[in-house]
Design an enzyme around this catalytic site. Structure first.
Site, short mmCIF file in Angstrom:
data_model
loop_
_atom_site.label_atom_id
_atom_site.label_comp_id
_atom_site.label_asym_id
_atom_site.label_seq_id
_atom_site.Cartn_x
_atom_site.Cartn_y
_atom_site.Cartn_z
CB SER A 50 -0.94 0.00 1.20
OG SER A 50 -0.21 -0.23 2.38
CB THR A 51 2.94 3.06 1.85
OG1 THR A 51 3.37 2.06 2.78
CG2 THR A 51 1.60 3.60 2.29
CG LEU A 139 5.11 -7.38 5.42
CD1 LEU A 139 4.84 -8.40 6.52
CD2 LEU A 139 3.86 -6.57 5.13
CE1 TYR A 236 17.71 0.84 8.11
CE2 TYR A 236 19.25 -0.87 7.41
CZ TYR A 236 17.97 -0.35 7.45
OH TYR A 236 16.94 -1.04 6.85
CG LEU A 274 14.22 6.44 -2.07
CD1 LEU A 274 13.58 5.49 -3.04
CD2 LEU A 274 14.24 7.85 -2.66
P1 NAI Z 1 6.43 1.54 4.14
O1 NAI Z 1 6.18 1.89 5.57
O2 NAI Z 1 6.19 2.57 3.12
O3 NAI Z 1 5.54 0.25 3.73
C1 NAI Z 1 5.28 -0.81 4.59
C2 NAI Z 1 4.15 -1.67 4.06
O4 NAI Z 1 3.96 -2.75 4.98
C3 NAI Z 1 2.78 -0.97 3.96
O5 NAI Z 1 2.08 -1.45 2.83
C4 NAI Z 1 2.04 -1.44 5.23
O6 NAI Z 1 0.63 -1.44 5.13
C5 NAI Z 1 2.58 -2.84 5.32
N1 NAI Z 1 2.46 -3.45 6.65
C6 NAI Z 1 3.06 -3.08 7.80
N2 NAI Z 1 2.71 -3.93 8.80
C7 NAI Z 1 1.87 -4.85 8.26
C8 NAI Z 1 1.19 -5.98 8.76
N3 NAI Z 1 1.29 -6.36 10.03
N4 NAI Z 1 0.40 -6.67 7.90
C9 NAI Z 1 0.26 -6.31 6.60
N5 NAI Z 1 0.92 -5.27 6.07
C10 NAI Z 1 1.70 -4.54 6.89
O7 NAI Z 1 7.91 0.99 4.11
P2 NAI Z 1 9.08 0.92 3.02
O8 NAI Z 1 10.09 1.95 3.37
O9 NAI Z 1 8.55 0.84 1.65
O10 NAI Z 1 9.74 -0.47 3.42
C11 NAI Z 1 9.53 -1.69 2.72
C12 NAI Z 1 10.80 -2.52 2.78
O11 NAI Z 1 11.85 -1.82 2.09
C13 NAI Z 1 11.32 -2.76 4.21
O12 NAI Z 1 11.87 -4.05 4.29
C14 NAI Z 1 12.43 -1.73 4.33
O13 NAI Z 1 13.40 -2.08 5.29
C15 NAI Z 1 13.00 -1.77 2.93
N6 NAI Z 1 13.85 -0.63 2.54
C16 NAI Z 1 13.45 0.67 2.79
C17 NAI Z 1 14.30 1.71 2.45
C18 NAI Z 1 13.89 3.14 2.69
O14 NAI Z 1 14.75 4.01 2.61
N7 NAI Z 1 12.65 3.43 2.93
C19 NAI Z 1 15.61 1.48 1.81
C20 NAI Z 1 15.87 0.09 1.52
C21 NAI Z 1 15.04 -0.92 1.91
#
Ligand code: NAI
Length: 399
Positions: A50-51, A139, A236, A274
């Site tokens: 979703s995000t 997630l 981190y 990001l």
């Molecule tokens: P985000 O917070 O934008 O998205 C998280 C997603 O997980 C959302 O769709 C949310 O609804 C879902 N979610 C959370 N808890 C849940 C649950 N219990 N059941 C079902 N859905 C659930 O996060 P983002 O940043 O996109 O992170 C996604 C992955 O990417 C993570 O593993 C993060 O560590 C990784 N990542 C993020 C970076 C960044 O800079 N944001 C960089 C590199 C990797």
């Protein structure tokens, strides 16, 4: 109702339905502008859809490869007088656009860590798609109730060896200050963070999907990780979250073994830092991202989540020939972030940055804009003083 941003620290409590729809549309337009992905996925499950990176993965699969998508996430629906969460509105906008383009798109809102939601997802795949050929695991959550033990684990963002002090920014006020973060109190902190953000739940998903026979021959699965620069190592990569990422990356050979007989393969992709709802919660990281944006934009190599995911699909996961991997077997789309010239400049700016020169030396304005965009704010085309219909439904979700 009139919906304006209501910010508490790194969280925005409100989201704007038309603004989030605009944000989703921009991402769809980007993917379309890049053309179709050769031999891309056709039936895709995105967990965390979703995000952030998960949403961008779903958009890339749908609009870059005409894929049918099922998205799983945990969001708050909209109710009269109470805006839904950004991920709720994003999904409504995504489904509407996908359906208008003749694409299958259905969603499941609930706790992805639970067996119940896994079962619901399997049933939906069986009913509608038969099998999936790509599973994206994206997630990001602060807690997980373990489906077997029932224990509720809470993750922490802490250094492991010793207290860590460095600069951080309050991205609303623009004040740069020192922050000290105390190290873990016991090994439990590491254990809990691994339980939430490590690879076990990914493994549970793949195992259950496979046992149910809903993974196609040659299925691919990908989860997302981060490394980043040395300056964020203590909080981190060498901190509790880094241990969870080590565990996630260590799950790849286990999944490859599990998927061997159906010719499947698993990957971890290391993505760029990001602005997302999750990364804005990590101390020190927003200041690093503001400097990184400045340097990467100046060099013409800046990317957002959608550019990253489009490149991941087109040039890595579905590239002609073998998917390029690093020495540890990981996909790297953080390659431009980690370029030596980029990191040298960011490190130089890091030493110089203060409250007084923040606007000049960093792209704090870009950071803030991206943050508000996540919740559907700061779009020129939208009049935020005007009434908007907050009760938006996700077409595939019955309430
Ligand atoms: P985000 O917070 O934008 O998205 C998280 C997603 O997980 C959302 O769709 C949310 O609804 C879902 N979610 C959370 N808890 C849940 C649950 N219990 N059941 C079902 N859905 C659930 O996060 P983002 O940043 O996109 O992170 C996604 C992955 O990417 C993570 O593993 C993060 O560590 C990784 N990542 C993020 C970076 C960044 O800079 N944001 C960089 C590199 C990797």
């Amino acid at each position: 109702m009139i919906i304006q941003p209501r910010v508490r620290g790194f969280i925005c409590l409100t989201s704007h339905p038309e603004g989030t729809a605009q944000h989703v549309k921009q991402q769809i337009d980007h993917v379309k502008s890049k053309g179709k992905i050769n031999n891309g996925p056709k039936k895709v499950l995105v967990i965390g859809a979703s995000t952030g990176f998960g949403l961008a993965s779903r958009i890339t699969a749908a609009f870059g490869s005409d894929a049918a998508t099922i998205g799983v996430f945990f969001e708050k629906p909209a109710a009269p007088g109470k805006p839904g969460t950004a991920g709720w509105y994003n999904t409504a906008a995504f489904e509407n656009q996908a359906h208008a383009a003749g694409l299958y798109a259905k969603s499941i809102n609930g706790d992805a860590f639970s067996d119940e939601i896994k079962k619901q997802t399997i049933d939906l795949i069986k009913e509608d798609l038969g099998q999936v050929d790509l599973v994206v695991y994206s997630l990001a959550s602060p807690r997980r109730t373990h489906p077997i033990t029932g224990v509720a684990h809470t993750s922490v963002l802490k250094p492991i060896e010793q207290a860590f002090t460095d600069k951080t920014v309050d991205f609303h006020s623009g004040v740069v200050s020192d922050i000290s973060i105390q190290p873990i109190e016991s090994e439990e902190d590491i254990h809990n963070t691994i339980a939430v953000m490590g690879g076990e739940d990914w493994k549970f998903w793949i195992k259950q999907l496979k046992e149910a026979g809903v993974l196609a021959d040659g299925v691919k699965t990908v989860a997302y990780s981060y490394i980043g620069p040395e300056l964020t190592y203590p909080i981190y990569r060498n901190g509790t979250i880094g241990r969870a990422k080590d565990d996630l990356e260590g799950t790849v050979p286990v999944l490859n073994d599990l998927l061997k007989d159906i010719g499947g393969i698993s990957y971890v992709s290391v993505n760029k830092a990001l602005v997302t709802q999750s990364s804005s919660a990590i101390p020190v990281v927003p200041l690093y991202i503001s400097l990184l944006y400045k340097v990467m934009k100046e060099k013409g190599i800046h990317e957002g989540t959608i550019e990253q995911m489009q490149r991941l699909f087109a040039d890595r996961l579905y590239a002609n020939g073998e998917t390029p991997l690093d020495e540890k077997g990981r996909i790297r789309v953080d390659d431009w972030e980690m370029r030596k010239d980029v990191q040298t400049e960011v490190a130089k700016l890091w030493n110089e940055i203060t409250t007084e020169n923040l606007d000049q030396l960093s792209d704090i304005a870009g950071y803030r804009n991206d943050f508000f965009n996540l919740f559907g704010f700061n779009f020129d085309t939208i009049d935020y003083n005007k009434d908007t219909n907050e009760v938006v439904k996700i077409p595939s979700i019955k309430e």
